[in-house]
Design a protein around this motif. Sequence first.
Motif, PDB file in Angstrom:
ATOM      1  N   ILE A  21       0.837  -1.202   0.000  1.00  0.00           N
ATOM      2  CA  ILE A  21       0.000   0.000   0.000  1.00  0.00           C
ATOM      3  C   ILE A  21       0.871   1.250   0.000  1.00  0.00           C
ATOM      4  CG2 ILE A  21      -1.630   1.323   1.392  1.00  0.00           C
ATOM      5  CD1 ILE A  21      -2.801  -1.379   2.325  1.00  0.00           C
ATOM      6  N   MET A  22       1.908   1.245   0.816  1.00  0.00           N
ATOM      7  CA  MET A  22       2.792   2.410   0.887  1.00  0.00           C
ATOM      8  C   MET A  22       3.519   2.650  -0.436  1.00  0.00           C
ATOM      9  SD  MET A  22       4.547   2.604   4.616  1.00  0.00           S
ATOM     10  CE  MET A  22       3.633   3.263   6.007  1.00  0.00           C
ATOM     11  N   SER A  23       3.922   1.580  -1.107  1.00  0.00           N
ATOM     12  CA  SER A  23       4.625   1.767  -2.380  1.00  0.00           C
ATOM     13  C   SER A  23       3.718   2.379  -3.437  1.00  0.00           C
ATOM     14  CB  SER A  23       5.193   0.427  -2.863  1.00  0.00           C
ATOM     15  OG  SER A  23       4.154  -0.470  -3.239  1.00  0.00           O
ATOM     16  N   VAL A  24       2.413   2.066  -3.386  1.00  0.00           N
ATOM     17  CA  VAL A  24       1.461   2.677  -4.315  1.00  0.00           C
ATOM     18  C   VAL A  24       1.231   4.138  -3.946  1.00  0.00           C
ATOM     19  CG1 VAL A  24      -0.917   2.625  -5.159  1.00  0.00           C
ATOM     20  CG2 VAL A  24       0.348   0.490  -4.859  1.00  0.00           C
ATOM     21  N   ILE A  25       1.030   4.403  -2.662  1.00  0.00           N
ATOM     22  CA  ILE A  25       0.825   5.792  -2.218  1.00  0.00           C
ATOM     23  C   ILE A  25       2.045   6.639  -2.557  1.00  0.00           C
ATOM     24  CG2 ILE A  25       0.448   7.265  -0.209  1.00  0.00           C
ATOM     25  CD1 ILE A  25      -1.111   5.003   1.062  1.00  0.00           C
ATOM     26  N   ALA A  26       3.254   6.041  -2.475  1.00  0.00           N
ATOM     27  CA  ALA A  26       4.480   6.786  -2.765  1.00  0.00           C
ATOM     28  C   ALA A  26       4.494   7.307  -4.202  1.00  0.00           C
ATOM     29  CB  ALA A  26       5.695   5.899  -2.509  1.00  0.00           C
ATOM     30  N   VAL A  27       3.941   6.532  -5.142  1.00  0.00           N
ATOM     31  CA  VAL A  27       3.859   7.000  -6.527  1.00  0.00           C
ATOM     32  C   VAL A  27       3.007   8.265  -6.600  1.00  0.00           C
ATOM     33  CG1 VAL A  27       3.013   6.445  -8.830  1.00  0.00           C
ATOM     34  CG2 VAL A  27       4.225   4.715  -7.505  1.00  0.00           C
ATOM     35  N   VAL A  28       1.866   8.243  -5.923  1.00  0.00           N
ATOM     36  CA  VAL A  28       0.948   9.383  -5.967  1.00  0.00           C
ATOM     37  C   VAL A  28       1.570  10.599  -5.286  1.00  0.00           C
ATOM     38  CG1 VAL A  28      -1.348  10.195  -5.331  1.00  0.00           C
ATOM     39  CG2 VAL A  28      -1.015   7.803  -6.001  1.00  0.00           C
ATOM     40  N   GLN A  82       0.255  21.621 -14.861  1.00  0.00           N
ATOM     41  CA  GLN A  82       0.571  20.876 -13.635  1.00  0.00           C
ATOM     42  C   GLN A  82      -0.329  19.660 -13.492  1.00  0.00           C
ATOM     43  OE1 GLN A  82       0.143  24.311 -10.995  1.00  0.00           O
ATOM     44  NE2 GLN A  82       2.183  23.855 -10.195  1.00  0.00           N
ATOM     45  N   LEU A  83      -1.603  19.854 -13.737  1.00  0.00           N
ATOM     46  CA  LEU A  83      -2.559  18.760 -13.592  1.00  0.00           C
ATOM     47  C   LEU A  83      -2.255  17.628 -14.560  1.00  0.00           C
ATOM     48  CD1 LEU A  83      -5.065  17.838 -12.064  1.00  0.00           C
ATOM     49  CD2 LEU A  83      -6.467  18.934 -13.822  1.00  0.00           C
ATOM     50  N   TRP A  84      -1.956  17.983 -15.843  1.00  0.00           N
ATOM     51  CA  TRP A  84      -1.642  16.944 -16.818  1.00  0.00           C
ATOM     52  C   TRP A  84      -0.315  16.259 -16.497  1.00  0.00           C
ATOM     53  CZ3 TRP A  84      -4.688  14.371 -19.723  1.00  0.00           C
ATOM     54  CH2 TRP A  84      -5.864  14.947 -20.207  1.00  0.00           C
ATOM     55  N   THR A  85       0.649  17.004 -15.984  1.00  0.00           N
ATOM     56  CA  THR A  85       1.923  16.399 -15.578  1.00  0.00           C
ATOM     57  C   THR A  85       1.693  15.339 -14.508  1.00  0.00           C
ATOM     58  OG1 THR A  85       3.149  18.428 -16.067  1.00  0.00           O
ATOM     59  CG2 THR A  85       4.177  16.855 -14.557  1.00  0.00           C
ATOM     60  N   ILE A 130       3.971  15.935  -5.531  1.00  0.00           N
ATOM     61  CA  ILE A 130       4.924  16.941  -5.043  1.00  0.00           C
ATOM     62  C   ILE A 130       5.611  17.625  -6.215  1.00  0.00           C
ATOM     63  CG2 ILE A 130       7.123  17.239  -3.843  1.00  0.00           C
ATOM     64  CD1 ILE A 130       6.190  15.097  -1.868  1.00  0.00           C
ATOM     65  N   ILE A 131       6.057  16.827  -7.199  1.00  0.00           N
ATOM     66  CA  ILE A 131       6.732  17.401  -8.365  1.00  0.00           C
ATOM     67  C   ILE A 131       5.787  18.303  -9.155  1.00  0.00           C
ATOM     68  CG2 ILE A 131       7.729  16.853 -10.613  1.00  0.00           C
ATOM     69  CD1 ILE A 131       9.003  14.428  -9.373  1.00  0.00           C
ATOM     70  N   ALA A 132       4.545  17.845  -9.320  1.00  0.00           N
ATOM     71  CA  ALA A 132       3.608  18.581 -10.161  1.00  0.00           C
ATOM     72  C   ALA A 132       3.070  19.839  -9.491  1.00  0.00           C
ATOM     73  CB  ALA A 132       2.446  17.672 -10.562  1.00  0.00           C
TER      74      ALA A 132
END
Length: 738
Positions: free
Chosen positions: A632-639, A664-667, A644-646
């Motif tokens: 679960i944490m590895s999936v949340i980490a992607v989001v 930003q939204l599309w990124t 953060i970057i976007a």
Amino acid sequence: INAEYMGLHENPATRVKMSMSARAGSTGAQDIRIGMDNPTAQRLDLCIVFPYKTSPHIPDDRYNTQEADRHGYRPTEKELNDMRAWDHSRHIILHRLAQAGVEAKLFYSTNHCDIYCKVGCDIERLKDEADRLNYKLQLKEESPYFGAYAPYSRDRPGTKENSYKDAKRVDHLFKRYRPNDKDTLFRTVDRIHIVDSIIRSKDPGCAGIDIGGYQKTRHILSYFPLHERLELEFLHAEWAKAFFKKQPMNRIRDYFGEKIALYFGWLGFYTTWLVVPSIAGIVVQIAYFATTPQSYNNWTLYPFCIFMALWATFFMEFWKRKNASFCLQWGTIGYEEEETPRPEFYGDRRISPVNDKPELYYAPMKRLRDFLINYSVITSCVGGVILLVISVFLLRTASKNSAGLGFAANLLLSGMILAFNELFGRLARFLTDRENHRTQTDYENHLIAKSFIFKFINSYISLFYVAFWKQGARLFGSDPDSCNVSCLNELSNLLGTVFIVRLLWGNFSEIVFPILKGLINRQLGTRGSAEPEGDTASLNPHGPQSFGDAAPAERQRFLEPYDHAFKDYDEMILQFGYVTLFVVSFPMAPLLAIINNVFEIRIDAYKLTKVHRRPHPYRAEDLGTWYYILEIMSVIAVVTNTAIIAFAADTSDATTVNTISTDQLWTFIIMEHALLIVKVLVKLLVPDVPNSVQILSKRHKYVVDKYIRGVDEEDQQFHVPPEEISEEILPTDDDPDD
């Protein structure tokens, strides 16, 4: 049975063996006779501690109310009744142990308030119980057996009626652990498992002692496995003190059991896999310092985010492969299907509708009621934590022009996280105890779920606030608690403070607190407070100087109990979250984690070899619920990292602060979806079990079927003699139509 009758006064360390008296017409525990036995007989693996006197001031002639000690102390009527009840329970327990073929050695504590009973079985009794349990033992490692695990079976001579064709001789196929020693079939953990089964099981031939029930009524004060000095010294020297040596995984497993060994196997695997992210994080941090002005808006941020998302995915997939190797090597495949009920499980007696055997039944509706109450409590606690975190950020908002107050607020937040995690850990255990789960696996899975729900929110809610909410937040109508251009710097400072404080405090508390508790327990003569049952009867009137004269079993009893790696897993899982969820804002997190983990492995090893009482060697097939939390944490980490970057990265146009642009939204959408798709593809393409493990597992099954069960593929074919085969061909089909 009094002390003189057991021979305790003559020699407190005398080896004794229990046997039933032949006195006709008498029944009850008072018929037990204690006979002397060979002092070099089978090793004693477990220890039961019985209460004997309510106070050290009571004379040894406990029931003589006319006699007082030199201080004028006489036992009260309540104390006399308590001691009579203790004697009665002890007599019953010793009676059952004797009937079950358990050998024992009894001696007084240093203050004569307790009786220590070390128990074990000889090799023949161990073999009988292993045969009854179908206990899995390892076959010889050489060809053609290849170290397969098979249910143990005693040799059987066969019957004359069958011309001895039903004879079975397989004992010699099982692995021996010490050459030229008749007691080599069982490892130390095997002996503990088997003796514990003889003591607890209610099947015919076993003692059927309700250890948990006697502990709740304090008629048994402690029940624990005993250390083996030589093996413990080896593990301390070659594991706890050996920073630059590979962990002796098989020796750890043979002494502490598969469950604890799996934790150290996972921790070593995780630490090794942190090496590459640590190097990548150093590169990103150097790029940050090289940027003028210093900013996280540099060319390394996007590839680092992608790399960490892929790293977490590959780490989880390759751990599954490593776990499969451990399962095959240790013979734990399918273990959870064989798990027995917990000693603490209670319910109504009934006949099982599955196998028609007596069993304990606990109504699902009762547990559902407990679930609803417990999760209502958890929801209330989570709401309270969120309000407190908001209060801290209000303080930060009021002091945003003061760097000192801002740092103090970060420290306060770190302390709150640590304190609430500790408090809720205790609350989660209390709530899970009320749910009365049948197996240890069910119990721990629900305990982990409760702990994770609360600790995830408690540990990360402040980071989520800074990363995603703060740039446009208005708290209760006040001025926006926003950053000048980007919140990444503040997120980095907060994450760094919380992470470092947690690492320092975790290592300090793990090693110092258990030692201090042990010292206090020795001073007072009471057991560690972590145990659920009290032991206020065991006061040490002689002071700490006399405790050094105590027997090893008594000294081990006062060590802090170990929680079977629950707290250690909990600590590492939270660390995994700090390393992955917001790593783009604090790239040095993997490096700090790997430095911490190198010490963590040795500190945890030191705790097991020097600080804690020996835990019961539970078996385990995998990480259980902990693995799914990591997923679960590895999936949340992607989001979180793509968000953060976007949305939170530095922007060159100050007018875009506190707004979200279409770019930003599309990124975010493209990066997040692409990385999640890659995660799914990796899970599909990387086999959970290595091909070599699959082949060897099939070979093991074949070996067990052929050499232990006596079944061969050719034997399973249906053979018909040629003369019984009819080749008559009918002119037509004479069967009537259906």
